[in-house]
Design a protein around this motif. Sequence first.
Motif, short mmCIF file in Angstrom:
data_model
loop_
_atom_site.label_atom_id
_atom_site.label_comp_id
_atom_site.label_asym_id
_atom_site.label_seq_id
_atom_site.Cartn_x
_atom_site.Cartn_y
_atom_site.Cartn_z
N GLY A 286 -12.40 6.14 0.78
CA GLY A 286 -12.58 4.72 1.02
C GLY A 286 -12.60 3.95 -0.30
N LEU A 287 -13.34 4.50 -1.28
CA LEU A 287 -13.45 3.84 -2.58
C LEU A 287 -12.11 3.83 -3.30
CD1 LEU A 287 -16.89 5.37 -3.63
CD2 LEU A 287 -16.44 3.00 -2.98
N ALA A 288 -11.41 4.96 -3.24
CA ALA A 288 -10.10 5.03 -3.88
C ALA A 288 -9.16 4.01 -3.24
CB ALA A 288 -9.52 6.43 -3.77
N GLY A 289 -9.26 3.87 -1.92
CA GLY A 289 -8.43 2.91 -1.21
C GLY A 289 -8.74 1.49 -1.65
N ARG A 290 -10.03 1.22 -1.88
CA ARG A 290 -10.43 -0.12 -2.31
C ARG A 290 -9.88 -0.43 -3.70
NH1 ARG A 290 -16.51 -2.53 -2.16
NH2 ARG A 290 -16.07 -4.40 -3.40
N ILE A 291 -9.96 0.57 -4.59
CA ILE A 291 -9.39 0.38 -5.92
C ILE A 291 -7.89 0.11 -5.81
CG2 ILE A 291 -8.90 1.51 -8.13
CD1 ILE A 291 -11.53 3.11 -7.65
N GLY A 292 -7.23 0.89 -4.95
CA GLY A 292 -5.80 0.70 -4.74
C GLY A 292 -5.48 -0.70 -4.26
N ALA A 293 -6.29 -1.20 -3.30
CA ALA A 293 -6.04 -2.54 -2.75
C ALA A 293 -6.25 -3.61 -3.83
CB ALA A 293 -6.95 -2.80 -1.56
N ASP A 294 -7.33 -3.44 -4.62
CA ASP A 294 -7.60 -4.39 -5.71
C ASP A 294 -6.42 -4.45 -6.68
OD1 ASP A 294 -10.07 -5.31 -4.99
OD2 ASP A 294 -11.18 -3.78 -6.11
N LEU A 295 -5.97 -3.27 -7.09
CA LEU A 295 -4.91 -3.22 -8.09
C LEU A 295 -3.59 -3.74 -7.50
CD1 LEU A 295 -5.75 0.15 -9.85
CD2 LEU A 295 -6.11 -2.16 -10.69
N ASP A 296 -3.36 -3.43 -6.22
CA ASP A 296 -2.17 -3.95 -5.55
C ASP A 296 -2.15 -5.47 -5.58
OD1 ASP A 296 -0.45 -2.00 -4.79
OD2 ASP A 296 -1.47 -1.56 -2.89
N GLN A 297 -3.30 -6.06 -5.24
CA GLN A 297 -3.37 -7.53 -5.20
C GLN A 297 -3.20 -8.11 -6.60
OE1 GLN A 297 -7.07 -8.06 -3.15
NE2 GLN A 297 -6.21 -7.30 -1.22
N ALA A 298 -3.82 -7.44 -7.60
CA ALA A 298 -3.67 -7.91 -8.98
C ALA A 298 -2.20 -7.85 -9.40
CB ALA A 298 -4.54 -7.07 -9.91
N LEU A 299 -1.55 -6.74 -9.04
CA LEU A 299 -0.13 -6.59 -9.38
C LEU A 299 0.71 -7.67 -8.72
CD1 LEU A 299 0.44 -2.73 -9.30
CD2 LEU A 299 1.11 -4.26 -11.14
#
Lengths: 431, 342
Positions: free
Chosen positions: A370-383
């Motif tokens: 879940g945490l890894a997914g959240r980091i992924g979503a954050d970075l996706d949005q930043a990108l």
Amino acid sequence: MVTSALVGLCLLSGLIGTLGIANRADLLNAVALRNAPLIEQTFTVYRSLADADATSADAFLAGSAESPSVRATFEDDIATAASALTTASALSATLPQSDVRVTSTGCTSADTLSPATASPATPAQRLDLLARNLAVYTGLIETARTYNRKGFPLGAAYLSQASTVLRRDMLPQARTLYDEESALVATSEGQAAEFPWLALVVVVPLIGALIVVQVGLRRHTRRSFNIGLLVATLVVVGGGIWLLVAASIEGGAVDASRADDATQTQVLAGALTDAQQARTDEALTLIARGAGTRFENDFTNQADCLGKALDDVVVTQPGIAAKISDARATVTSWRNTHGAVHDADGAGDTNGAVAYVITLGPGGKPSTNGLAGRIGADLDQALDLVRIHSDDQIHDAREALAGAEVGFAVLMGIALVGAAAGMWPRIAEYQ
Amino acid sequence: MNTKIRLLTLVALVGVAVGCSVEQPPATPTNAVAPAALPDGVQYSVTSANAAADPSCVRTSSYPILPDSASSPTLDTIRQHRKLVVGVSQTGFGLSYRDSVTGKMAGFEVDIVNHIATALFGTDQNTVEWVSMEPGDWPAALTGKQAKDHKVTEVDMALGAMTMTCSRWQEWDFSTQYLNARQLMLVRHSSPITSMRDIGGRRVCSSSGSTNLNELVGGHIFPKKPLVVSAGSNTDCMVLLQQNRVDAVFTADVILAELAAQDGTVDLLPADNTLKLPDEPVGIGIRQTADHSLTRVVNGVLARFRGDGQADRANTDWEKSYTQWLANLGPEQPPTPAYLSQ
């Protein structure tokens, strides 16, 4: 003699100025319409494959109770990768072959395994190899699944082979392609943002020549103005200013895209892949085939790299800064929960450790997935934010050049006619 | 006149510049080749293994029994941590493997480890740390002599149909024997190989670090030399066999029978006594200490497990476990232990 010099200079200016603008516009068009989408597709290939790797490891961890959502995620990952590969191949076919070579500098450990096949050299060859390996990879995964459902350990061997193919033969190709295309874009943008010296070198002497001729004629004919030559001069000066202004607006926009966005994209994309690699390593510590410590060390390295990337990234927009600080906090939670996973596994409680990874962390906190997914979503949005900004800049740059190409040619044509018309009476005198 | 020529020349130049880049269609491959997607750690044409001449010793003799409650620095530390660290294979079907349906470790060797844990701690619940490893990891895991590029978790003991050899005895201890294995070969149904004598020039796979690889490479057992392939584990060899990348898998019969149990299209070749393949007594590899106390306690557990001295062999734990996990090998008696005089 003077007439033909003036006419020749007009033609030369028109030609050099127009071709210069056309060249810049071509470079930017290639960046906007082909390179940038190719980079995006390549990145999609990379991240969906890395996600498929992590997801299939999760499915193995969960045993035969592979949940429908994990299965669906895996299938979507493969579909996304296949689709992005097709699009990337179509795009790369329209690009000129480049000879850019890049040595990867990221901390991603995908290339720690030695390649088993001869290395491809061109983007097309890399994409072709990726497509062929994707078919092999999915075949291996399905074999692994079948054996897993029977409770046979051959399934683990097939899973491990599949993961090896993906990490050793596929991810480095996608990564290199991504790095090469990024370098290519940087080169193109660099060329497109250069000051238009060459045009200036022709336009300034032309203006000078026009003034000298007019001064000479004024003495010779005692007329104040030669209308033709005056028009030609004004038009050339106007065209020159247009050229300079357009080029500097465009150059500024391109530089903005290049300096901030490209570096940010590079760091954020690296961070995103670090996060996925860490997630796979974490699952592999529990599957622990071969030496479990190797994957624990890999996890630590990847998590360190991820943290460092998040600390290093130079943020240019407040929206991105918020995403980065959230991701940074989530990395800390992940490392804490990973400690609990490691402890539970060390204490022989494999099922507890697996639950911390897949379902819920200790004390009802989010699982590490879940945490890894959240980091992924954050970075996706930043990108996405960076990408939108970069696309806007390139769009502005292309707008600035719009019309300048044809406009400058027309102006130089007018100058030519003006100069010829202005000189005609003088030529007629000699006949 | 001049102007006209220049104008024409320039127009022509522009035309050439614009028109000369005619795009070519991409070359389409008609016969694409499937990539060689090998498992990690596969090596083709292996020509040398660590085939140093085996020093002479009585390889099946181990240290005499100590009671479960015996005290020694080694045993006390283990009891204090309430944790026995054991290296096992995670893919040795029937012997020791993670059941992908239950997620738990299971098999004949897992039963033995659970008996040892019960003897040391009174329970086998949460007292064993399973560390997955393959034969190549044993030396580092049991001696602590780590390679630079490949760190392995150090363990108290390791199981995995480990052949007792004199060179290994110099590095670590062995328990008394708990299985007797023979070296056999597994091939595909359609294989032209029908005898272990037929393997000249064929690709034969064994796991790296195993005694079998030494027999293939260094021994003069086979009349014609095979092309030797080493893989990270026997299961990887099986994968290679299924994918037609090797022609045979060569290892202990206990392992092969369990590999064959997972695939209906492979055959065990018959034993060939004329080849003089050495038997493979199987024992537990145990980290060496000066007093050998862990080895001696384990030997006590194994003696009870095998039912040494019992008249009714059918009711021993060994027999029950063997019937549950390894029945497809055919009926078998537990081996008779041998002890060093001390």
